[in-house]
Design a protein around this motif. Structure first.
Motif, PDB file in Angstrom:
ATOM      1  N   MET A   1       0.830  -1.200   0.000  1.00 15.11           N
ATOM      2  CA  MET A   1       0.000   0.000   0.000  1.00 15.11           C
ATOM      3  C   MET A   1       0.867   1.253   0.000  1.00 15.11           C
ATOM      4  O   MET A   1       1.890   1.307   0.676  1.00 15.11           O
ATOM      5  CB  MET A   1      -0.921   0.003   1.225  1.00 15.11           C
ATOM      6  CG  MET A   1      -1.962  -1.109   1.230  1.00 15.11           C
ATOM      7  SD  MET A   1      -3.219  -0.846  -0.051  1.00 15.11           S
ATOM      8  CE  MET A   1      -4.045   0.594   0.591  1.00 15.11           C
ATOM      9  N   SER A   2       0.435   2.249  -0.750  1.00 14.08           N
ATOM     10  CA  SER A   2       1.155   3.516  -0.818  1.00 14.08           C
ATOM     11  C   SER A   2       0.404   4.592  -0.051  1.00 14.08           C
ATOM     12  O   SER A   2      -0.820   4.534   0.113  1.00 14.08           O
ATOM     13  CB  SER A   2       1.320   3.959  -2.270  1.00 14.08           C
ATOM     14  OG  SER A   2       2.197   3.115  -2.967  1.00 14.08           O
ATOM     15  N   GLN A   4      -0.084   8.907  -0.023  1.00 15.95           N
ATOM     16  CA  GLN A   4       0.052  10.043  -0.939  1.00 15.95           C
ATOM     17  C   GLN A   4      -0.107  11.353  -0.177  1.00 15.95           C
ATOM     18  O   GLN A   4      -0.963  11.467   0.704  1.00 15.95           O
ATOM     19  CB  GLN A   4      -0.988   9.985  -2.068  1.00 15.95           C
ATOM     20  CG  GLN A   4      -0.999   8.701  -2.879  1.00 15.95           C
ATOM     21  CD  GLN A   4      -1.913   7.653  -2.270  1.00 15.95           C
ATOM     22  OE1 GLN A   4      -2.875   7.975  -1.575  1.00 15.95           O
ATOM     23  NE2 GLN A   4      -1.622   6.383  -2.542  1.00 15.95           N
ATOM     24  N   ILE A  87      -1.566   7.267 -11.218  1.00 11.84           N
ATOM     25  CA  ILE A  87      -1.729   6.731  -9.873  1.00 11.84           C
ATOM     26  C   ILE A  87      -1.239   5.291  -9.787  1.00 11.84           C
ATOM     27  O   ILE A  87      -0.509   4.916  -8.853  1.00 11.84           O
ATOM     28  CB  ILE A  87      -3.201   6.829  -9.444  1.00 11.84           C
ATOM     29  CG1 ILE A  87      -3.583   8.294  -9.218  1.00 11.84           C
ATOM     30  CG2 ILE A  87      -3.476   5.992  -8.192  1.00 11.84           C
ATOM     31  CD1 ILE A  87      -5.066   8.528  -9.063  1.00 11.84           C
ATOM     32  N   GLU A  88      -1.622   4.475 -10.755  1.00  5.42           N
ATOM     33  CA  GLU A  88      -1.246   3.064 -10.721  1.00  5.42           C
ATOM     34  C   GLU A  88       0.267   2.880 -10.762  1.00  5.42           C
ATOM     35  O   GLU A  88       0.827   2.052 -10.031  1.00  5.42           O
ATOM     36  CB  GLU A  88      -1.904   2.325 -11.887  1.00  5.42           C
ATOM     37  CG  GLU A  88      -3.408   2.161 -11.719  1.00  5.42           C
ATOM     38  CD  GLU A  88      -4.079   1.617 -12.969  1.00  5.42           C
ATOM     39  OE1 GLU A  88      -3.345   1.323 -13.948  1.00  5.42           O
ATOM     40  OE2 GLU A  88      -5.314   1.507 -12.976  1.00  5.42           O
ATOM     41  N   ARG A  90       2.663   5.043  -9.849  1.00  7.59           N
ATOM     42  CA  ARG A  90       3.286   5.505  -8.613  1.00  7.59           C
ATOM     43  C   ARG A  90       2.957   4.604  -7.428  1.00  7.59           C
ATOM     44  O   ARG A  90       3.809   4.337  -6.582  1.00  7.59           O
ATOM     45  CB  ARG A  90       2.879   6.960  -8.342  1.00  7.59           C
ATOM     46  CG  ARG A  90       3.592   7.956  -9.276  1.00  7.59           C
ATOM     47  CD  ARG A  90       2.861   9.285  -9.330  1.00  7.59           C
ATOM     48  NE  ARG A  90       3.622  10.296 -10.046  1.00  7.59           N
ATOM     49  CZ  ARG A  90       3.794  10.345 -11.371  1.00  7.59           C
ATOM     50  NH1 ARG A  90       3.245   9.409 -12.142  1.00  7.59           N
ATOM     51  NH2 ARG A  90       4.500  11.312 -11.932  1.00  7.59           N
ATOM     52  N   ASN A  91       1.725   4.142  -7.356  1.00  7.93           N
ATOM     53  CA  ASN A  91       1.363   3.234  -6.269  1.00  7.93           C
ATOM     54  C   ASN A  91       2.152   1.929  -6.325  1.00  7.93           C
ATOM     55  O   ASN A  91       2.468   1.337  -5.286  1.00  7.93           O
ATOM     56  CB  ASN A  91      -0.131   2.921  -6.318  1.00  7.93           C
ATOM     57  CG  ASN A  91      -0.974   3.983  -5.619  1.00  7.93           C
ATOM     58  OD1 ASN A  91      -0.459   4.802  -4.860  1.00  7.93           O
ATOM     59  ND2 ASN A  91      -2.270   3.964  -5.871  1.00  7.93           N
ATOM     60  N   SER A  92       2.476   1.496  -7.535  1.00  6.70           N
ATOM     61  CA  SER A  92       3.204   0.230  -7.680  1.00  6.70           C
ATOM     62  C   SER A  92       4.699   0.378  -7.434  1.00  6.70           C
ATOM     63  O   SER A  92       5.377  -0.608  -7.126  1.00  6.70           O
ATOM     64  CB  SER A  92       2.976  -0.356  -9.080  1.00  6.70           C
ATOM     65  OG  SER A  92       3.574   0.468 -10.082  1.00  6.70           O
ATOM     66  N   LEU A 115      -8.056   8.980  -5.252  1.00 10.15           N
ATOM     67  CA  LEU A 115      -7.126   8.692  -4.153  1.00 10.15           C
ATOM     68  C   LEU A 115      -7.829   9.029  -2.835  1.00 10.15           C
ATOM     69  O   LEU A 115      -7.520  10.038  -2.196  1.00 10.15           O
ATOM     70  CB  LEU A 115      -5.855   9.526  -4.289  1.00 10.15           C
ATOM     71  CG  LEU A 115      -4.883   9.147  -5.405  1.00 10.15           C
ATOM     72  CD1 LEU A 115      -3.837  10.245  -5.590  1.00 10.15           C
ATOM     73  CD2 LEU A 115      -4.204   7.813  -5.094  1.00 10.15           C
TER      74      LEU A 115
END
Length: 270
Positions: A1-2, A4, A87-88, A90-92, A115
């Motif tokens: 999990m990220s 932000q 988003i995908e 950066r989250n990964s 988000l």
């Protein structure tokens, strides 16, 4: 999990200095940051991909970032898709990421929709200082022939443009803060100038895992010097609106300052 953290504030409000601080503290701000310019000698700390996306949304609405009236953007399917792709990725790849772009003030609800757990650091500055700095930058660019002459000339042709923009952008921030009080933290440029521990406050509020970096290591007071807070206004109807927005922003800033007061009281009580 990220996690932000979005840094949002009107143009010339100290967001670049704040972003530089958080970048050094461990916040990933993008893959291709905009280069430094004479008006921002230490860099903007804005990711080109995010800035381009915001510009595209403005263009879809037949507008530029010179927004002087309340603005509800129409967002087309391809823009939503691009936001999801950003988003995908950066989250990964990042445990903690965010972005800084003054234009984000007008698009925070869009990002929050995609988000839902994102936090926002709201950075604000007195309207007389922001508008003076913004107009001065575009006057300089107009005379040196840099950038878009149409944009620069708008500030000459419309004396209240910068002030109306300040009002629209900051009212958008206030609306977001009222809708998501637990996910918003506000700091003023005055607080930063006076050494308020921004990273400490973020960590106390949300515990994002940022490294402690003193404000003095990144903030250069010569870049955002104080000036006499006198604001020329052509449309007198703006005065009560601007005053109300400023007082509301200061109330948010005081809530943040209370955290430091509580900390100091706890230390004294030990």
């Amino acid at each position: 999990m990220s996690d932000q953290l979005i840094i949002a504030g009107f143009h010339r409000s100290g967001t670049s200095a704040t972003a530089q601080l958080l970048h050094r503290a461990g916040l990933f701000l993008g893959y291709e940051l905009l280069e430094a310019l004479p008006s921002n000698p230490y860099g903007h700390f804005e990711d080109r991909e995010i800035v381009d996306l915001h510009h595209q949304i403005f263009m879809d609405n037949d507008m530029t970032w010179l927004v002087g009236e309340p603005f509800l953007p129409l967002v087309r399917g391809p823009r939503w898709q691009r936001m999801r792709q950003i988003i995908e990725r950066r989250n990964s790849e990042q445990a903690l990421w965010g972005f800084k772009d003054p234009r984000a003030c007008l698009f925070l609800t869009l990002w929050k929709y995609l988000l839902p757990d994102a936090r926002v650091l709201l950075v604000y500055r007195h309207f007389s200082e922001s508008t003076y700095s913004l107009s001065q930058r575009h006057s300089s660019n107009l005379f040196t022939g840099e950038g878009n002459a149409y944009i620069h000339e708008r500030f000459w042709e419309e004396p209240d443009l910068a002030l109306r923009m300040w009002l629209v952008y900051n009212n958008a921030l206030l609306a977001f803060a009222r809708a998501y009080p637990e996910d918003t933290l506000a700091v003023s440029l005055d607080m930063i100038r006076d050494g308020f521990p921004v990273v400490w406050a973020i960590e106390r509020r949300w515990g994002l895992g940022l490294r402690d970096v003193p404000v003095g290591e990144t903030y250069d007071p010569r870049i955002t010097a104080r000036r006499t807070r006198r604001q020329p206004v052509s449309d007198q109807r703006l005065i009560p609106k601007v005053d109300a927005a400023w007082r509301a922003l200061e109330e948010l800033g005081k809530e943040t300052e209370k955290m430091l007061v509580q900390k100091e009281a706890a230390v004294v009580g030990e």
